[in-house]
Design a protein around this motif. Structure first.
Motif, PDB file in Angstrom:
ATOM      1  N   CYS A  56      -2.257 -11.746  64.138  1.00  0.00           N
ATOM      2  CA  CYS A  56      -3.112 -10.718  64.740  1.00  0.00           C
ATOM      3  C   CYS A  56      -3.408 -10.905  65.965  1.00  0.00           C
ATOM      4  O   CYS A  56      -3.482 -10.087  66.824  1.00  0.00           O
ATOM      5  CB  CYS A  56      -4.379 -10.693  63.906  1.00  0.00           C
ATOM      6  N   LEU A  57      -3.861 -12.392  66.492  1.00  0.00           N
ATOM      7  CA  LEU A  57      -4.068 -12.694  67.909  1.00  0.00           C
ATOM      8  C   LEU A  57      -2.981 -12.576  68.562  1.00  0.00           C
ATOM      9  O   LEU A  57      -2.951 -12.078  69.733  1.00  0.00           O
ATOM     10  CB  LEU A  57      -4.500 -14.044  67.872  1.00  0.00           C
ATOM     11  N   ASP A  58      -1.665 -12.590  68.200  1.00  0.00           N
ATOM     12  CA  ASP A  58      -0.583 -12.568  68.944  1.00  0.00           C
ATOM     13  C   ASP A  58      -0.202 -10.982  69.174  1.00  0.00           C
ATOM     14  O   ASP A  58       0.296 -10.673  70.183  1.00  0.00           O
ATOM     15  CB  ASP A  58       0.950 -13.089  68.112  1.00  0.00           C
ATOM     16  N   TYR A  59      -0.618 -10.129  68.266  1.00  0.00           N
ATOM     17  CA  TYR A  59      -0.536  -8.722  68.453  1.00  0.00           C
ATOM     18  C   TYR A  59      -1.386  -8.269  69.582  1.00  0.00           C
ATOM     19  O   TYR A  59      -0.702  -7.389  70.394  1.00  0.00           O
ATOM     20  CB  TYR A  59      -1.133  -8.123  67.087  1.00  0.00           C
ATOM     21  N   ILE A  60      -2.006  -8.948  70.101  1.00  0.00           N
ATOM     22  CA  ILE A  60      -3.226  -8.476  71.288  1.00  0.00           C
ATOM     23  C   ILE A  60      -2.817  -9.402  72.429  1.00  0.00           C
ATOM     24  O   ILE A  60      -3.548  -9.470  73.318  1.00  0.00           O
ATOM     25  CB  ILE A  60      -4.593  -8.537  70.864  1.00  0.00           C
ATOM     26  N   GLY A  61      -1.914 -10.201  72.055  1.00  0.00           N
ATOM     27  CA  GLY A  61      -1.158 -11.182  73.301  1.00  0.00           C
ATOM     28  C   GLY A  61      -2.315 -12.287  73.627  1.00  0.00           C
ATOM     29  O   GLY A  61      -2.194 -12.682  74.680  1.00  0.00           O
ATOM     30  N   ASP A  62      -2.892 -12.759  72.571  1.00  0.00           N
ATOM     31  CA  ASP A  62      -4.047 -13.652  72.965  1.00  0.00           C
ATOM     32  C   ASP A  62      -3.714 -15.173  72.320  1.00  0.00           C
ATOM     33  O   ASP A  62      -4.894 -16.129  72.433  1.00  0.00           O
ATOM     34  CB  ASP A  62      -5.159 -13.431  72.418  1.00  0.00           C
ATOM     35  N   VAL A  63      -2.471 -15.411  72.332  1.00  0.00           N
ATOM     36  CA  VAL A  63      -1.938 -17.012  71.845  1.00  0.00           C
ATOM     37  C   VAL A  63      -1.161 -17.413  72.930  1.00  0.00           C
ATOM     38  O   VAL A  63      -0.112 -17.015  73.195  1.00  0.00           O
ATOM     39  CB  VAL A  63      -1.141 -16.745  70.783  1.00  0.00           C
ATOM     40  N   PRO A  64      -1.809 -18.555  73.677  1.00  0.00           N
ATOM     41  CA  PRO A  64      -1.194 -19.219  74.490  1.00  0.00           C
ATOM     42  C   PRO A  64       0.005 -20.318  74.354  1.00  0.00           C
ATOM     43  O   PRO A  64      -0.043 -21.147  74.305  1.00  0.00           O
ATOM     44  CB  PRO A  64      -2.521 -20.014  75.386  1.00  0.00           C
ATOM     45  N   TRP A  65       0.994 -19.368  73.840  1.00  0.00           N
ATOM     46  CA  TRP A  65       1.982 -20.242  73.213  1.00  0.00           C
ATOM     47  C   TRP A  65       2.892 -21.149  74.236  1.00  0.00           C
ATOM     48  O   TRP A  65       3.113 -22.415  73.919  1.00  0.00           O
ATOM     49  CB  TRP A  65       3.263 -19.250  72.703  1.00  0.00           C
ATOM     50  N   GLU A 103       8.681 -17.513  78.011  1.00  0.00           N
ATOM     51  CA  GLU A 103       7.288 -18.000  78.519  1.00  0.00           C
ATOM     52  C   GLU A 103       6.252 -16.982  78.036  1.00  0.00           C
ATOM     53  O   GLU A 103       6.288 -15.833  78.659  1.00  0.00           O
ATOM     54  CB  GLU A 103       7.321 -18.231  80.114  1.00  0.00           C
ATOM     55  N   HIS A 104       5.126 -17.499  77.471  1.00  0.00           N
ATOM     56  CA  HIS A 104       4.014 -16.534  77.355  1.00  0.00           C
ATOM     57  C   HIS A 104       2.842 -17.490  77.659  1.00  0.00           C
ATOM     58  O   HIS A 104       2.389 -18.323  76.916  1.00  0.00           O
ATOM     59  CB  HIS A 104       3.962 -16.142  75.822  1.00  0.00           C
ATOM     60  N   THR A 105       2.044 -17.035  78.380  1.00  0.00           N
ATOM     61  CA  THR A 105       0.726 -17.485  79.011  1.00  0.00           C
ATOM     62  C   THR A 105      -0.467 -16.950  78.343  1.00  0.00           C
ATOM     63  O   THR A 105      -1.365 -17.695  78.625  1.00  0.00           O
ATOM     64  CB  THR A 105       0.950 -17.748  80.358  1.00  0.00           C
ATOM     65  N   LYS A 107       5.791  -7.271  74.083  1.00  0.00           N
ATOM     66  CA  LYS A 107       7.210  -7.325  73.700  1.00  0.00           C
ATOM     67  C   LYS A 107       7.808  -8.290  72.902  1.00  0.00           C
ATOM     68  O   LYS A 107       8.697  -8.382  71.974  1.00  0.00           O
ATOM     69  CB  LYS A 107       7.990  -7.185  74.863  1.00  0.00           C
ATOM     70  N   HIS A 108       6.967  -9.537  73.000  1.00  0.00           N
ATOM     71  CA  HIS A 108       7.576 -10.896  72.335  1.00  0.00           C
ATOM     72  C   HIS A 108       7.016 -10.812  70.994  1.00  0.00           C
ATOM     73  O   HIS A 108       7.438 -11.423  70.128  1.00  0.00           O
ATOM     74  CB  HIS A 108       7.363 -12.074  72.680  1.00  0.00           C
ATOM     75  N   TYR A 109       5.947  -9.936  70.521  1.00  0.00           N
ATOM     76  CA  TYR A 109       5.579  -9.989  69.232  1.00  0.00           C
ATOM     77  C   TYR A 109       6.302  -9.759  68.125  1.00  0.00           C
ATOM     78  O   TYR A 109       6.354 -10.615  67.018  1.00  0.00           O
ATOM     79  CB  TYR A 109       4.569  -8.804  68.826  1.00  0.00           C
ATOM     80  N   ALA A 110       7.407  -8.792  68.173  1.00  0.00           N
ATOM     81  CA  ALA A 110       8.232  -8.772  66.908  1.00  0.00           C
ATOM     82  C   ALA A 110       9.446  -9.465  67.197  1.00  0.00           C
ATOM     83  O   ALA A 110      10.440  -9.562  66.345  1.00  0.00           O
ATOM     84  CB  ALA A 110       8.791  -7.390  66.941  1.00  0.00           C
ATOM     85  N   ASP A 111       9.708 -10.403  68.275  1.00  0.00           N
ATOM     86  CA  ASP A 111      10.876 -11.216  68.294  1.00  0.00           C
ATOM     87  C   ASP A 111      10.884 -12.327  67.396  1.00  0.00           C
ATOM     88  O   ASP A 111       9.971 -12.982  67.257  1.00  0.00           O
ATOM     89  CB  ASP A 111      11.020 -11.682  69.756  1.00  0.00           C
ATOM     90  N   LEU A 112      11.988 -12.512  66.424  1.00  0.00           N
ATOM     91  CA  LEU A 112      12.143 -13.530  65.462  1.00  0.00           C
ATOM     92  C   LEU A 112      12.224 -14.978  66.074  1.00  0.00           C
ATOM     93  O   LEU A 112      11.674 -16.060  65.613  1.00  0.00           O
ATOM     94  CB  LEU A 112      13.248 -13.288  64.659  1.00  0.00           C
TER      95      LEU A 112
END
Length: 230
Positions: free
Chosen positions: A173-182, A227-229, A216-221
Motif C-alpha cells: 500500500c505504501l509502495d503504491y503511493i511511492g513512500d517506501v525508501p527502498w 533506484e527508488h528513494t 512505475k516500479h510498483y508493478a515491476d516483479l
C-alpha cells in the motif's frame, strides 16, 4: 460464490486476498465504501470495517486476523501459512501482530491515511507532523525486516508464512503511493521483491485508484536493480 468485501488500499484486505489465492480458493471482490455505512454491510460487521468474507458455506467472518485463522482451519490444503509447531505459530502470530498493530500505527496510519484517505474522503489537509513521523518510523521497520531476513529465509523462519503476507500487504500500500525508501534498505527490498513475485501476490500489482496512479516500479516483479528513494 465466495465474496470478499474490501478496499484496494486496505492492507488488511490485501492480506486476506493473498491468503485466499495462496489457498487456491475462488472468490469475487466487492468494493465496500465503508464511509457510507450501508445497513446491509453493518449487519455483517457492526464495526463497519473491511475486510469481511462471506464464505461458500454462508459463514460471514470479519477482521483480517480472524479471517486468516478461519481459512487456515477450514482450508488447510497444501499451503500452511501459520506454522507446523507451537513455536512456529507463536512467531508467525507475533510478527503478524507487529505489522498489523505496531507498523500500522507508526507508519501506515501516518502515511496512507494522511496522504490518501483524507484526500479522497474530504477530511481536510494532511497532518504534516504525522507524515514526518511516518517517514521516520518506516526506516526502523525496514531495518527490522532486513535484520530478520539476514538470519532467516523469510520473516518468521525458513518458510513463507502469514507474517510475510501481513508485512508485504502494508508495504504494498505504501509502495503504491511511492513512500517506501527502498534504496536505503537493500535487504528489505530483496525480501519484498521475492514476495511480490509470488503468483498469489501479483493481482495486487494490478490495482489502480482513479486519480492516483502508482509509481512505475510498483508493478515491476523484480525492481532490485532500480533506484527508488521515496
Amino acid at each position: 460464490m465466495r465474496t470478499l468485501y474490501h478496499l484496494a488500499l486496505s492492507p488488511f484486505s490485501r492480506k486476506v486476498r493473498v491468503v485466499l489465492r495462496e489457498k487456491n480458493l475462488d472468490f469475487e471482490l466487492k468494493v465496500e465504501k465503508v464511509w457510507e455505512r450501508r445497513p446491509e454491510f453493518l449487519a455483517m460487521n457492526p464495526a463497519g470495517t473491511v475486510p469481511v468474507l462471506v464464505d461458500d458455506n454462508g459463514a460471514t467472518i470479519a477482521e483480517s486476523g480472524v479471517i486468516c485463522e478461519y481459512l487456515e482451519e477450514v482450508y488447510p490444503g497444501e499451503r500452511n501459512l501459520i506454522g507446523e509447531t507451537v513455536a512456529e505459530r507463536a512467531e508467525v502470530r507475533r510478527l503478524v501482530a507487529w505489522f498489523d498493530q505496531k507498523f500500522a500505527r507508526e507508519v501506515t496510519d501516518n502515511l496512507l491515511r494522511e496522504k490518501m484517505m483524507k484526500k479522497f474522503l474530504g477530511l481536510g489537509e494532511p497532518n504534516s507532523s504525522a507524515i514526518r513521523a511516518g517517514y521516520s518510523n518506516i526506516h526502523y521497520h525496514l531495518d527490522y525486516i532486513g535484520w530478520l531476513t539476514e538470519r532467516r529465509k523469510f520473516l518468521a523462519g525458513d518458510k513463507y508464512s502469514l507474517a510475510d503476507v501481513a508485512a508485504a500487504a502494508h508495504l504494498s500500500c505504501l509502495d503504491y503511493i511511492g513512500d517506501v525508501p527502498w534504496a536505503e534498505h537493500a535487504r528489505a527490498k530483496d525480501w519484498y521483491a521475492r514476495i511480490k513475485s509470488r503468483p498469489a501476490f501479483r493481482p495486487l500489482l494490478g490495482d489502480f485508484i482513479p486519480g492516483a496512479p502508482p509509481p512505475k516500479h510498483y508493478a515491476d516483479l523484480d525492481f532490485r536493480s532500480e533506484e527508488h528513494t521515496s
